[in-house]
Design a protein around this motif. Structure first.
Motif, PDB file in Angstrom:
ATOM      1  N   LEU A  31       0.835  -1.207   0.000  1.00 37.45           N
ATOM      2  CA  LEU A  31       0.000   0.000   0.000  1.00 37.45           C
ATOM      3  C   LEU A  31       0.866   1.252   0.000  1.00 37.45           C
ATOM      4  O   LEU A  31       0.590   2.218  -0.734  1.00 37.45           O
ATOM      5  N   PHE A  32       1.912   1.250   0.815  1.00 40.44           N
ATOM      6  CA  PHE A  32       2.810   2.398   0.859  1.00 40.44           C
ATOM      7  C   PHE A  32       3.523   2.594  -0.470  1.00 40.44           C
ATOM      8  O   PHE A  32       3.625   3.716  -0.977  1.00 40.44           O
ATOM      9  N   GLY A  33       4.022   1.520  -1.054  1.00 42.32           N
ATOM     10  CA  GLY A  33       4.736   1.621  -2.319  1.00 42.32           C
ATOM     11  C   GLY A  33       3.860   2.151  -3.433  1.00 42.32           C
ATOM     12  O   GLY A  33       4.277   3.019  -4.215  1.00 42.32           O
ATOM     13  N   GLU A  34       2.615   1.663  -3.539  1.00 40.19           N
ATOM     14  CA  GLU A  34       1.730   2.142  -4.594  1.00 40.19           C
ATOM     15  C   GLU A  34       1.336   3.604  -4.374  1.00 40.19           C
ATOM     16  O   GLU A  34       1.240   4.376  -5.334  1.00 40.19           O
ATOM     17  N   ALA A  35       1.097   3.968  -3.109  1.00 39.55           N
ATOM     18  CA  ALA A  35       0.748   5.366  -2.826  1.00 39.55           C
ATOM     19  C   ALA A  35       1.898   6.301  -3.182  1.00 39.55           C
ATOM     20  O   ALA A  35       1.691   7.381  -3.744  1.00 39.55           O
ATOM     21  N   VAL A  36       3.123   5.875  -2.873  1.00 40.85           N
ATOM     22  CA  VAL A  36       4.291   6.703  -3.190  1.00 40.85           C
ATOM     23  C   VAL A  36       4.482   6.815  -4.695  1.00 40.85           C
ATOM     24  O   VAL A  36       4.753   7.902  -5.216  1.00 40.85           O
ATOM     25  N   ILE A  37       4.341   5.714  -5.404  1.00 40.34           N
ATOM     26  CA  ILE A  37       4.496   5.750  -6.858  1.00 40.34           C
ATOM     27  C   ILE A  37       3.437   6.654  -7.480  1.00 40.34           C
ATOM     28  O   ILE A  37       3.723   7.448  -8.393  1.00 40.34           O
ATOM     29  N   GLY A  38       2.196   6.550  -6.996  1.00 40.79           N
ATOM     30  CA  GLY A  38       1.146   7.398  -7.534  1.00 40.79           C
ATOM     31  C   GLY A  38       1.377   8.882  -7.278  1.00 40.79           C
ATOM     32  O   GLY A  38       0.991   9.723  -8.086  1.00 40.79           O
ATOM     33  N   LEU A  39       2.031   9.209  -6.150  1.00 39.84           N
ATOM     34  CA  LEU A  39       2.289  10.606  -5.823  1.00 39.84           C
ATOM     35  C   LEU A  39       3.546  11.135  -6.496  1.00 39.84           C
ATOM     36  O   LEU A  39       3.538  12.222  -7.079  1.00 39.84           O
ATOM     37  N   LEU A  40       4.625  10.390  -6.398  1.00 38.58           N
ATOM     38  CA  LEU A  40       5.921  10.895  -6.825  1.00 38.58           C
ATOM     39  C   LEU A  40       6.237  10.597  -8.284  1.00 38.58           C
ATOM     40  O   LEU A  40       7.217  11.128  -8.812  1.00 38.58           O
ATOM     41  N   GLN A  41       5.454   9.778  -8.925  1.00 36.80           N
ATOM     42  CA  GLN A  41       5.572   9.566 -10.363  1.00 36.80           C
ATOM     43  C   GLN A  41       4.237   9.951 -10.999  1.00 36.80           C
ATOM     44  O   GLN A  41       3.352   9.107 -11.177  1.00 36.80           O
ATOM     45  N   PRO A  42       4.066  11.236 -11.311  1.00 41.58           N
ATOM     46  CA  PRO A  42       2.760  11.705 -11.807  1.00 41.58           C
ATOM     47  C   PRO A  42       2.314  11.035 -13.094  1.00 41.58           C
ATOM     48  O   PRO A  42       1.141  11.138 -13.465  1.00 41.58           O
ATOM     49  N   THR A  54       1.986   7.978 -13.520  1.00 44.70           N
ATOM     50  CA  THR A  54       1.258   6.762 -13.188  1.00 44.70           C
ATOM     51  C   THR A  54      -0.242   7.013 -13.268  1.00 44.70           C
ATOM     52  O   THR A  54      -0.767   7.921 -12.624  1.00 44.70           O
ATOM     53  N   LYS A  55      -0.921   6.192 -14.061  1.00 42.59           N
ATOM     54  CA  LYS A  55      -2.376   6.333 -14.236  1.00 42.59           C
ATOM     55  C   LYS A  55      -3.140   5.112 -13.769  1.00 42.59           C
ATOM     56  O   LYS A  55      -4.363   5.146 -13.639  1.00 42.59           O
ATOM     57  N   ALA A  56      -2.443   4.008 -13.550  1.00 43.56           N
ATOM     58  CA  ALA A  56      -3.069   2.786 -13.046  1.00 43.56           C
ATOM     59  C   ALA A  56      -1.957   1.900 -12.498  1.00 43.56           C
ATOM     60  O   ALA A  56      -0.781   2.073 -12.838  1.00 43.56           O
ATOM     61  N   PHE A  57      -2.336   0.962 -11.640  1.00 45.68           N
ATOM     62  CA  PHE A  57      -1.369   0.026 -11.075  1.00 45.68           C
ATOM     63  C   PHE A  57      -1.557  -1.335 -11.741  1.00 45.68           C
ATOM     64  O   PHE A  57      -2.670  -1.845 -11.846  1.00 45.68           O
ATOM     65  N   GLY A  58      -0.446  -1.906 -12.192  1.00 42.63           N
ATOM     66  CA  GLY A  58      -0.511  -3.152 -12.935  1.00 42.63           C
ATOM     67  C   GLY A  58      -0.130  -2.916 -14.380  1.00 42.63           C
ATOM     68  O   GLY A  58      -0.660  -2.011 -15.036  1.00 42.63           O
ATOM     69  N   GLN A  59       0.787  -3.717 -14.890  1.00 45.20           N
ATOM     70  CA  GLN A  59       1.283  -3.503 -16.250  1.00 45.20           C
ATOM     71  C   GLN A  59       0.185  -3.695 -17.288  1.00 45.20           C
ATOM     72  O   GLN A  59       0.037  -2.888 -18.208  1.00 45.20           O
ATOM     73  N   MET A  87      -5.050   7.372 -23.613  1.00 45.92           N
ATOM     74  CA  MET A  87      -4.098   8.090 -22.772  1.00 45.92           C
ATOM     75  C   MET A  87      -2.711   8.052 -23.382  1.00 45.92           C
ATOM     76  O   MET A  87      -2.273   7.014 -23.881  1.00 45.92           O
ATOM     77  N   ILE A  88      -2.045   9.191 -23.347  1.00 43.10           N
ATOM     78  CA  ILE A  88      -0.697   9.281 -23.898  1.00 43.10           C
ATOM     79  C   ILE A  88       0.302   8.908 -22.808  1.00 43.10           C
ATOM     80  O   ILE A  88       0.285   9.480 -21.718  1.00 43.10           O
ATOM     81  N   GLN A  89       1.163   7.955 -23.123  1.00 43.22           N
ATOM     82  CA  GLN A  89       2.134   7.510 -22.140  1.00 43.22           C
ATOM     83  C   GLN A  89       3.128   8.628 -21.825  1.00 43.22           C
ATOM     84  O   GLN A  89       3.648   9.293 -22.708  1.00 43.22           O
ATOM     85  N   LEU A 127      -0.425  13.258 -14.499  1.00 46.42           N
ATOM     86  CA  LEU A 127      -1.764  13.530 -13.990  1.00 46.42           C
ATOM     87  C   LEU A 127      -1.738  14.768 -13.103  1.00 46.42           C
ATOM     88  O   LEU A 127      -0.727  15.035 -12.446  1.00 46.42           O
ATOM     89  N   PRO A 128      -2.817  15.521 -13.039  1.00 44.70           N
ATOM     90  CA  PRO A 128      -2.890  16.601 -12.044  1.00 44.70           C
ATOM     91  C   PRO A 128      -2.830  16.020 -10.632  1.00 44.70           C
ATOM     92  O   PRO A 128      -3.111  14.844 -10.401  1.00 44.70           O
ATOM     93  N   PHE A 129      -2.489  16.882  -9.687  1.00 45.25           N
ATOM     94  CA  PHE A 129      -2.310  16.433  -8.312  1.00 45.25           C
ATOM     95  C   PHE A 129      -3.592  15.829  -7.728  1.00 45.25           C
ATOM     96  O   PHE A 129      -3.556  14.789  -7.059  1.00 45.25           O
ATOM     97  N   ASP A 130      -4.748  16.454  -8.015  1.00 48.17           N
ATOM     98  CA  ASP A 130      -5.997  15.928  -7.462  1.00 48.17           C
ATOM     99  C   ASP A 130      -6.344  14.573  -8.052  1.00 48.17           C
ATOM    100  O   ASP A 130      -6.873  13.695  -7.353  1.00 48.17           O
TER     101      ASP A 130
END
Length: 326
Positions: A252-263, A265-270, A282-284, A288-291
């Motif tokens: 949970l921590f790793g995914e939350a950090v990736i979602g925040l610090l790597q903008p 990221t639009k989904a989890f899972g390849q 979606m363009i790779q 994403l905006p912060f919200d």
């Protein structure tokens, strides 16, 4: 009419302030806290130093350059700073909470404290909040050190979105530490021996850190069909595997950090990322905006906070039923 002797008088949080201040003061002035802080700073300085050397060689424009300090894995060290925090924060939280209650019992001071106008509610909550505040102070100091080092070595100030994402990352890190602090306090309530509570907390951490990813992967592989007949089957299996992985606070921590610090990221899972790019246009690489990033990781943040509350509630129930008379 006689007053009911079994009913408590006053607020159950009477004495919470003094307990909190005492715990915070004891933690901040203890040798253990100095050792833990030194361990975190030294262990985190290595990937940060190598990452900054790598980022100084970047020539193209990057609007999230400061955030790369946390996520880039340098060539000299096979670990990023956030991955190091995934390892260090639980150790620090366990070090602060493994003897929070049983040490009082072993010193024969618990019954004396509770003989004062302090309820068990206030005592346990004050100890937990004191440890959580100590953890927040240490992580905030580390966060400021990393940003200050980036400011000096990169020569650029962080932008507003980077500061906002960094502060959100700090909140997530504190919640992650709160989960393991609650776990350590739970074992401190259950076991009278401080060594036993420390070993159980560390054993649970090692289980989730090392064994659970392999177990979850094995379970997911066992449910995989011999041949996939549709995209939905692949997505369902990937979602099932992610749900198993997310039983670990580290995931949970790793995914939350990736979602925040790597903008980006639009989904989890390849496979989910690939499907979203093909079906939603979606363009790779576009951020994403912060919200929107907050909406993406909101389940992970909620899971960490809920886990912290649930584990602390179990410790609270067990502590209320224990005999504390020496």
């Amino acid at each position: 009419m006689q007053r009911n002797q079994g009913r408590r008088e006053g607020s159950p949080f009477t004495g919470l302030g003094p307990v909190f201040v005492k715990e915070l003061s004891d933690h901040l002035s203890s040798t253990r806290m100095m050792v833990l802080t030194l361990f975190v700073i030294v262990f985190g300085a290595l990937p940060v130093g190598f990452t900054l050397q790598t980022l100084r060689q970047v020539t193209q424009s990057d609007q999230f350059l400061f955030l790369r300090i946390f996520t880039v894995e340098p060539e000299q060290a096979p670990i990023s700073f956030y991955a190091a925090l995934t390892f260090m924060i639980p150790l620090m939280a366990i070090g602060l909470g493994f003897d929070a209650v049983n040490s009082e019992f072993n010193r024969r001071t618990l019954s004396r404290v509770l003989s004062q106008p302090i309820y068990r509610d206030a005592l346990l909550l004050g100890k937990f909040l004191g440890g959580l505040a100590t953890l927040a102070v240490a992580l905030t100091a580390l966060f400021l050190i990393v940003f200050g080092a980036g400011l000096l070595l990169l020569g650029l100030p962080p932008r507003g979105p980077e500061v906002a994402r960094g502060l959100a990352f700090l909140v997530v890190a504190i919640a992650y530490g709160g989960v393991w602090l609650a776990v350590a306090m739970l074992f401190s309530v259950i076991f009278r021996s401080t060594a036993t509570s420390a070993l159980c907390a560390l054993g649970l951490w090692l289980f989730f850190f090392i064994l659970w990813p392999m177990i979850a992967q094995a379970i997911t592989t066992g449910f995989a069909p011999s041949q996939f007949r549709s995209v939905d089957e692949v997505l369902s299996l990937e979602a099932f595997g992610q749900a198993l992985q997310r039983l670990s606070p580290g995931t949970l921590f790793g995914e939350a950090v990736i979602g925040l610090l790597q903008p980006e990221t639009k989904a989890f899972g390849q496979f989910a990322n690939l499907v979203m790019q093909q079906t939603r246009g979606m363009i790779q690489g576009t951020p994403l905006p912060f919200d929107q990033s907050l909406l993406l990781i909101w389940p992970q943040i909620t899971g960490l906070i809920a886990g912290m509350i649930v584990v602390f509630s179990i410790a609270y129930i067990v502590f209320q039923r224990e005999e504390v008379r020496a």
